[in-house]
Write a protein that holds these residues in place. Sequence first.
Motif, PDB file in Angstrom:
ATOM      1  N   TRP A  76       0.839  -1.190   0.000  1.00  0.00           N
ATOM      2  CA  TRP A  76       0.000   0.000   0.000  1.00  0.00           C
ATOM      3  C   TRP A  76       0.878   1.246   0.000  1.00  0.00           C
ATOM      4  O   TRP A  76       1.896   1.294   0.697  1.00  0.00           O
ATOM      5  N   ILE A  77       0.479   2.254  -0.769  1.00  0.00           N
ATOM      6  CA  ILE A  77       1.026   3.602  -0.639  1.00  0.00           C
ATOM      7  C   ILE A  77      -0.108   4.522  -0.223  1.00  0.00           C
ATOM      8  O   ILE A  77      -1.143   4.589  -0.889  1.00  0.00           O
ATOM      9  N   PHE A  93      -0.977   8.400   0.232  1.00  0.00           N
ATOM     10  CA  PHE A  93      -0.529   9.726  -0.183  1.00  0.00           C
ATOM     11  C   PHE A  93      -1.262  10.806   0.599  1.00  0.00           C
ATOM     12  O   PHE A  93      -2.472  10.718   0.818  1.00  0.00           O
ATOM     13  N   TRP A 127       2.705   3.396 -10.714  1.00  0.00           N
ATOM     14  CA  TRP A 127       2.460   2.537  -9.563  1.00  0.00           C
ATOM     15  C   TRP A 127       1.165   1.746  -9.668  1.00  0.00           C
ATOM     16  O   TRP A 127       0.996   0.746  -8.975  1.00  0.00           O
ATOM     17  N   VAL A 147       0.959  -1.684  -6.640  1.00  0.00           N
ATOM     18  CA  VAL A 147       0.533  -1.587  -5.249  1.00  0.00           C
ATOM     19  C   VAL A 147      -0.875  -0.999  -5.231  1.00  0.00           C
ATOM     20  O   VAL A 147      -1.333  -0.416  -6.209  1.00  0.00           O
ATOM     21  N   MET A 175      -3.372   1.932  -3.592  1.00  0.00           N
ATOM     22  CA  MET A 175      -3.077   3.306  -3.198  1.00  0.00           C
ATOM     23  C   MET A 175      -4.299   3.958  -2.565  1.00  0.00           C
ATOM     24  O   MET A 175      -5.438   3.716  -2.983  1.00  0.00           O
ATOM     25  N   ILE A 193       2.676  -0.648   4.638  1.00  0.00           N
ATOM     26  CA  ILE A 193       2.238   0.663   4.161  1.00  0.00           C
ATOM     27  C   ILE A 193       3.434   1.602   4.012  1.00  0.00           C
ATOM     28  O   ILE A 193       4.269   1.707   4.906  1.00  0.00           O
ATOM     29  N   LEU A 194       3.487   2.298   2.879  1.00  0.00           N
ATOM     30  CA  LEU A 194       4.410   3.412   2.682  1.00  0.00           C
ATOM     31  C   LEU A 194       3.589   4.700   2.643  1.00  0.00           C
ATOM     32  O   LEU A 194       2.607   4.793   1.906  1.00  0.00           O
ATOM     33  N   ILE A 204       3.599   8.885   1.991  1.00  0.00           N
ATOM     34  CA  ILE A 204       4.391   9.931   1.357  1.00  0.00           C
ATOM     35  C   ILE A 204       3.596  11.231   1.300  1.00  0.00           C
ATOM     36  O   ILE A 204       2.392  11.229   1.007  1.00  0.00           O
ATOM     37  N   GLN A 236       9.477   2.467  -8.899  1.00  0.00           N
ATOM     38  CA  GLN A 236       9.766   1.193  -8.254  1.00  0.00           C
ATOM     39  C   GLN A 236      11.267   0.901  -8.262  1.00  0.00           C
ATOM     40  O   GLN A 236      11.822   0.418  -7.263  1.00  0.00           O
ATOM     41  N   LEU A 259      13.084   3.220  -5.607  1.00  0.00           N
ATOM     42  CA  LEU A 259      12.638   3.217  -4.221  1.00  0.00           C
ATOM     43  C   LEU A 259      13.614   2.558  -3.256  1.00  0.00           C
ATOM     44  O   LEU A 259      13.825   3.075  -2.147  1.00  0.00           O
TER      45      LEU A 259
END
Length: 253
Positions: free
Chosen positions: A7-8, A10, A121, A125, A127, A188-189, A191, A239, A242
């Motif tokens: 997961w990203i 935002f 992306w 992943v 999002m 989870i990332l 940003i 990707q 990263l």
Amino acid sequence: MSPPFDWIFFDCFNTLIDDFDPHGDESGLGPMQHLPVKAGLYADVYELRRDYLSWRQQTVKAQPEEMPIQDRLRALLERRSPPLSTAALDQLVTQMVDCFIQTYPATLRLPAGVQEMLGHWRGTVSMGVVSNFHVGALPEQLLESFGLRQYFDFVVDSAQCGYRKPSDQIYAIAAATAQVPPEEYHRILFIGDHLQNDCLKPRTLGMSAVYFDRSAVRPRSASAPENIPAIQHWDDFRQETLPQILGLSSSPP
């Protein structure tokens, strides 16, 4: 190498959609700031901005709950002397909110490369968007109007969920929406452009995080501290780049 998360999350404003004032005004009152002056509550817009920024720091940012725009304006303006009547204050707040909603979208623009980055992306992943904003549902509507909503599984905004970053609650709501339990927050990332809300706080919760450093284009924006993973342009968020951004090995296990 597959990303070490699935997961990203935002941030929205000044991350996916830019709304910063190019002259450095951080109040966000631009579209409606003339109205309290016209009503005689402030000598000029500069006095209004100073008062609002001080009040916001002491009141809104000091609590985990979000305060919708109409409540913010009422709480700010009812402190002024001589006070307006209840009817006049109601009318002024309504005028300001209507003015903001009508004029704010025209001040927005997309940061360079954001659509290409999201397209890169998509499919790799999942999002989502986690946004502080004082008008409920407007972040999602604006993402739709810019053609970005299609990339996201969900949008959580503070006015709708009731909590604002960096309170624990809004991150938990977003993670629950993504069906990620607390013990798996490493999946989870996060940003965004706010160092505390979008980088430091998510890391304390067990998420990975990247700081979107806007200091080159946004007045008064903090540059990335040492040892904080950061990018300055969406072209850098890929990707293949990263692992280097996060300080991870690029070699497969």
